[in-house]
Design a protein around this motif. Structure first.
Motif, mmCIF file in Angstrom:
data_model
loop_
_atom_site.group_PDB
_atom_site.id
_atom_site.type_symbol
_atom_site.label_atom_id
_atom_site.label_comp_id
_atom_site.label_asym_id
_atom_site.label_seq_id
_atom_site.Cartn_x
_atom_site.Cartn_y
_atom_site.Cartn_z
ATOM 1 N N ARG A 179 -74.507 47.602 -28.671
ATOM 2 C CA ARG A 179 -75.443 46.465 -28.219
ATOM 3 C C ARG A 179 -75.098 45.238 -29.223
ATOM 4 O O ARG A 179 -75.306 45.456 -30.455
ATOM 5 N N TYR A 180 -74.912 44.120 -28.601
ATOM 6 C CA TYR A 180 -74.717 43.089 -29.304
ATOM 7 C C TYR A 180 -75.908 42.496 -30.527
ATOM 8 O O TYR A 180 -75.866 42.230 -31.553
ATOM 9 N N GLU A 181 -77.100 42.696 -29.736
ATOM 10 C CA GLU A 181 -78.261 42.374 -30.533
ATOM 11 C C GLU A 181 -78.340 43.152 -31.862
ATOM 12 O O GLU A 181 -79.090 42.895 -32.669
ATOM 13 N N GLU A 182 -78.154 44.413 -31.695
ATOM 14 C CA GLU A 182 -78.403 45.437 -32.692
ATOM 15 C C GLU A 182 -77.375 45.274 -33.936
ATOM 16 O O GLU A 182 -77.736 45.343 -34.965
ATOM 17 N N PHE A 183 -75.989 44.872 -33.271
ATOM 18 C CA PHE A 183 -74.785 44.681 -34.154
ATOM 19 C C PHE A 183 -75.305 43.476 -35.068
ATOM 20 O O PHE A 183 -75.116 43.526 -36.204
ATOM 21 N N VAL A 184 -75.686 42.278 -34.345
ATOM 22 C CA VAL A 184 -75.683 41.202 -35.437
ATOM 23 C C VAL A 184 -76.863 41.112 -36.436
ATOM 24 O O VAL A 184 -76.691 40.548 -37.314
ATOM 25 N N ARG A 185 -77.683 42.138 -36.129
ATOM 26 C CA ARG A 185 -78.802 42.286 -37.126
ATOM 27 C C ARG A 185 -78.318 43.110 -38.341
ATOM 28 O O ARG A 185 -78.847 42.762 -39.352
ATOM 29 N N CYS A 186 -77.265 43.777 -38.210
ATOM 30 C CA CYS A 186 -76.836 44.587 -39.393
ATOM 31 C C CYS A 186 -75.548 44.916 -39.084
ATOM 32 O O CYS A 186 -75.004 46.193 -38.966
ATOM 33 N N PRO A 187 -74.753 44.046 -39.139
ATOM 34 C CA PRO A 187 -73.127 44.145 -38.787
ATOM 35 C C PRO A 187 -72.454 45.160 -39.714
ATOM 36 O O PRO A 187 -71.462 45.781 -39.114
ATOM 37 N N ALA A 188 -72.786 45.102 -40.714
ATOM 38 C CA ALA A 188 -71.890 45.937 -41.835
ATOM 39 C C ALA A 188 -72.232 47.468 -41.607
ATOM 40 O O ALA A 188 -71.351 48.327 -41.423
ATOM 41 N N PHE A 189 -73.556 47.729 -41.125
ATOM 42 C CA PHE A 189 -73.902 49.198 -40.791
ATOM 43 C C PHE A 189 -72.900 49.573 -39.545
ATOM 44 O O PHE A 189 -72.323 50.663 -39.747
ATOM 45 N N HIS A 190 -72.957 48.849 -38.658
ATOM 46 C CA HIS A 190 -72.308 49.174 -37.304
ATOM 47 C C HIS A 190 -70.781 49.274 -37.566
ATOM 48 O O HIS A 190 -70.046 50.167 -36.836
ATOM 49 N N VAL A 191 -70.294 48.233 -38.073
ATOM 50 C CA VAL A 191 -68.785 48.396 -38.492
ATOM 51 C C VAL A 191 -68.344 49.729 -39.345
ATOM 52 O O VAL A 191 -67.377 50.133 -39.008
ATOM 53 N N ASP A 192 -69.225 49.999 -40.122
ATOM 54 C CA ASP A 192 -68.865 51.111 -41.188
ATOM 55 C C ASP A 192 -68.936 52.432 -40.195
ATOM 56 O O ASP A 192 -68.148 53.335 -40.079
ATOM 57 N N LYS A 193 -70.040 52.592 -39.305
ATOM 58 C CA LYS A 193 -70.001 53.467 -38.407
ATOM 59 C C LYS A 193 -68.750 53.526 -37.334
ATOM 60 O O LYS A 193 -68.436 54.762 -36.860
ATOM 61 N N LEU A 194 -68.460 52.523 -36.905
ATOM 62 C CA LEU A 194 -67.003 52.282 -36.055
ATOM 63 C C LEU A 194 -65.912 52.870 -36.905
ATOM 64 O O LEU A 194 -65.006 53.409 -36.367
ATOM 65 N N CYS A 195 -65.875 52.448 -38.047
ATOM 66 C CA CYS A 195 -64.613 52.853 -38.994
ATOM 67 C C CYS A 195 -64.706 54.561 -38.975
ATOM 68 O O CYS A 195 -63.720 54.975 -38.933
#
Length: 282
Positions: A179-195
């Protein structure tokens, strides 16, 4: 076409999500990873793969942003006549010059991927899908200037496309919903999880991520709900109509600033009736 072995060795990743959902930002971040290659400087809008191939029709064939999902022919599944091994090879051949194929992960992003996940999985078995959701009101107001459809029609389009995706999702082998709204709040966290999910190392990125873009669109919705000449009453009625469907994705039309937590539930076929005629000019 000599690249059969090469195709089987690559991890194909498709980013899906409606226009103005944040897919371009995520694509820009992920393609900066040293082990991921995404399209760049192609000369087509947002470096989208849909514009760099001749195998299947681009969104513009079905009306473009805010409209393509209303057309049944735009929704392509694994039983589509174009879902053939020959077309898989042709599509890869057309995309290949725009990738650095020395990298193990190949990334493609196009909005109509949202209603074509099963089709793409059939072409490239083992593909991974990252689906970006954004509040239907934000997407509607951000898209309106591109297609001049009404806000209710754009909300209906948003919900219709995502309901289609949820029906297709159960067939997918590898999918992550962001979800975009959760991603922009903590982008590094979500990018780490995607990696982690993509099997590549975590990495630092320098793209700027704004957290406040939704606010202006939600403020406009509130203003419209209090508007004159009857639109205020209509907006409230539309909010009631869309509320239950939006809630299935964790969003609210009545109180759009509030996001619900938890995983997305599976949506039954009663939510999406293919025989319904939905006007783009509602």
């Amino acid at each position: 076409m000599p690249h059969d072995a090469e195709i089987s060795e690559k991890r194909m990743v498709f980013i899906a999500g409606l226009h103005r959902s944040g897919t371009s930002l995520l694509h820009d971040i992920l393609r900066s990873h040293p082990d991921i290659s995404g399209f760049r400087d192609t000369g087509v809008p947002e470096d989208e793969g849909q514009h760099l191939q001749t195998v299947y029709p681009a969104a513009r064939v079905f009306g473009g942003p805010g409209r393509f999902g209303f057309h049944k022919a735009s929704c392509m599944a694994d039983d589509h006549p174009l879902a053939t091994p020959e077309n898989a090879k042709l599509l890869y051949e057309q995309w290949r010059p725009h990738w650095d194929v020395s990298k193990p992960v190949l990334l493609e992003k196009s909005p109509p991927n949202l209603v074509r996940t099963r089709f793409l999985q059939k072409l490239f078995p083992g593909s991974r899908f990252i689906v970006v959701l954004r509040h239907p009101l934000a997407v509607a107001y951000a898209t309106r200037k591109w297609c001049h459809s009404s806000i209710p029609a754009l909300i209906e389009h948003h919900l219709r496309c995502h309901e289609r995706f949820i029906l297709d999702m159960v067939i997918l082998d590898h999918v992550r919903i962001l979800r975009y709204e959760e991603f922009v709040r903590c982008p590094a966290f979500h990018v780490d999880k995607l990696c982690d999910w993509l099997g590549v190392d975590r990495f630092p990125f320098d793209q700027q991520v704004r957290t406040d873009i939704n606010a202006k669109y939600l403020q406009q919705w509130h203003a419209d709900c209090q508007g004159v000449r009857g639109w205020g009453i209509k907006a409230v009625c539309f909010a009631r109509c869309f509320e239950k469907r939006a809630a299935r994705f964790g969003y609210s039309v009545r109180t759009p600033e509030i996001l619900s937590s938890g995983a997305l539930p599976v949506i039954g076929t009663d939510i999406l009736d293919e025989t319904d005629e939905v006007s783009e000019k509602t």
